[in-house]
Design a protein around this motif. Structure first.
Motif, mmCIF file in Angstrom:
data_model
loop_
_atom_site.group_PDB
_atom_site.id
_atom_site.type_symbol
_atom_site.label_atom_id
_atom_site.label_comp_id
_atom_site.label_asym_id
_atom_site.label_seq_id
_atom_site.Cartn_x
_atom_site.Cartn_y
_atom_site.Cartn_z
ATOM 1 N N ALA A 31 0.833 -1.197 0.000
ATOM 2 C CA ALA A 31 0.000 0.000 0.000
ATOM 3 C C ALA A 31 0.871 1.251 0.000
ATOM 4 O O ALA A 31 2.011 1.225 0.437
ATOM 5 N N CYS A 32 0.315 2.348 -0.481
ATOM 6 C CA CYS A 32 1.037 3.610 -0.554
ATOM 7 C C CYS A 32 0.275 4.676 0.223
ATOM 8 O O CYS A 32 -0.926 4.848 0.031
ATOM 9 N N LEU A 33 0.975 5.399 1.090
ATOM 10 C CA LEU A 33 0.348 6.468 1.865
ATOM 11 C C LEU A 33 0.069 7.707 1.023
ATOM 12 O O LEU A 33 -0.822 8.478 1.333
ATOM 13 N N ASP A 34 0.867 7.942 -0.008
ATOM 14 C CA ASP A 34 0.791 9.152 -0.814
ATOM 15 C C ASP A 34 0.973 10.390 0.074
ATOM 16 O O ASP A 34 0.130 11.279 0.125
ATOM 17 N N MET A 35 2.099 10.412 0.798
ATOM 18 C CA MET A 35 2.420 11.495 1.731
ATOM 19 C C MET A 35 3.872 11.925 1.563
ATOM 20 O O MET A 35 4.684 11.191 1.007
ATOM 21 N N ASN A 36 4.191 13.102 2.067
ATOM 22 C CA ASN A 36 5.554 13.620 2.097
ATOM 23 C C ASN A 36 6.303 13.002 3.270
ATOM 24 O O ASN A 36 5.738 12.788 4.330
ATOM 25 N N GLY A 37 7.599 12.802 3.104
ATOM 26 C CA GLY A 37 8.413 12.285 4.186
ATOM 27 C C GLY A 37 9.078 10.990 3.772
ATOM 28 O O GLY A 37 9.065 10.629 2.600
ATOM 29 N N PRO A 38 9.657 10.297 4.722
ATOM 30 C CA PRO A 38 9.552 10.469 6.173
ATOM 31 C C PRO A 38 10.505 11.527 6.728
ATOM 32 O O PRO A 38 11.528 11.838 6.132
ATOM 33 N N TYR A 39 10.107 12.046 7.893
ATOM 34 C CA TYR A 39 10.889 13.018 8.651
ATOM 35 C C TYR A 39 11.012 12.518 10.083
ATOM 36 O O TYR A 39 10.110 11.851 10.590
ATOM 37 N N PRO A 40 12.119 12.862 10.775
ATOM 38 C CA PRO A 40 12.232 12.494 12.187
ATOM 39 C C PRO A 40 11.092 13.139 12.999
ATOM 40 O O PRO A 40 10.712 14.280 12.748
ATOM 41 N N LEU A 41 10.574 12.396 13.946
ATOM 42 C CA LEU A 41 9.468 12.877 14.781
ATOM 43 C C LEU A 41 10.024 13.733 15.917
ATOM 44 O O LEU A 41 10.187 13.283 17.052
#
Length: 172
Positions: free
Chosen positions: A51-61
């Motif tokens: 599956a694909c989230l279709d989001m930017n990132g990942p970035y450290p939390l």
């Protein structure tokens, strides 16, 4: 074929849906004896369509990274997770904010400290045009990544106030 999704849920089989019901390009994924329809099949890992989230990132939390990449007072969707040894983002939680995405994502920092079994080290995000779009995307992400059986989400996404529709995946 048995492959792991990176959490406690296993993919047992992936089968294309026959185009006799207008669902061409969608797949049924069997997660630990449960069936899920996989609609966004654009990320591939080890030959298995994921599956694909279709989001930017990942970035450290971290507060600094959240403030750096997310505009204030925007609505949208997010996912918490971690990077596996290959650098692949493993989704552990999906959500949305109907008011301020930046503030909502910061809650994950506290969650990470209070629920270490969920392993939130990174996040991804996307903006939404309106709360209905954000809700529908959250539902798709929730179901595509295995729901409460495979994610740290405790329940199905809640409908936004005033939303008259149903979940686009399960009809709830």
């Amino acid at each position: 074929m048995k492959l792991t999704t990176g959490n406690s849920c296993e993919i047992i089989n992936i089968s294309p849906i026959q185009d006799d019901v207008g669902m061409k390009g969608q797949y049924i994924v069997f997660f630990s004896e449960k069936k899920h329809i996989l609609k966004n099949k654009t990320e591939t890992k080890r030959g298995v369509t994921m599956a694909c989230l279709d989001m930017n990132g990942p970035y450290p939390l971290t507060n600094d990274d959240i403030d750096r990449v997310i505009a204030d007072d925007r609505i949208g969707n997010y996912a918490y997770g971690y990077l596996d040894k290959d650098g692949t983002f493993i989704v552990r939680y999906v959500g949305r904010s109907d008011t301020n995405l930046r503030d909502r994502i910061k809650h994950g920092i506290e969650d990470m400290e209070n629920a270490p079994s969920c392993k939130y080290e990174h996040f991804k995000f996307s903006y939404a045009r309106n709360i209905h779009e954000a809700y529908e995307k959250e539902c798709r992400n929730y179901h595509d990544f295995g729901g409460e059986e495979c994610l740290c989400n405790e329940r199905h996404p809640a409908k936004p106030e005033g939303y008259e529709g149903v979940c686009p995946i399960c009809g709830d």
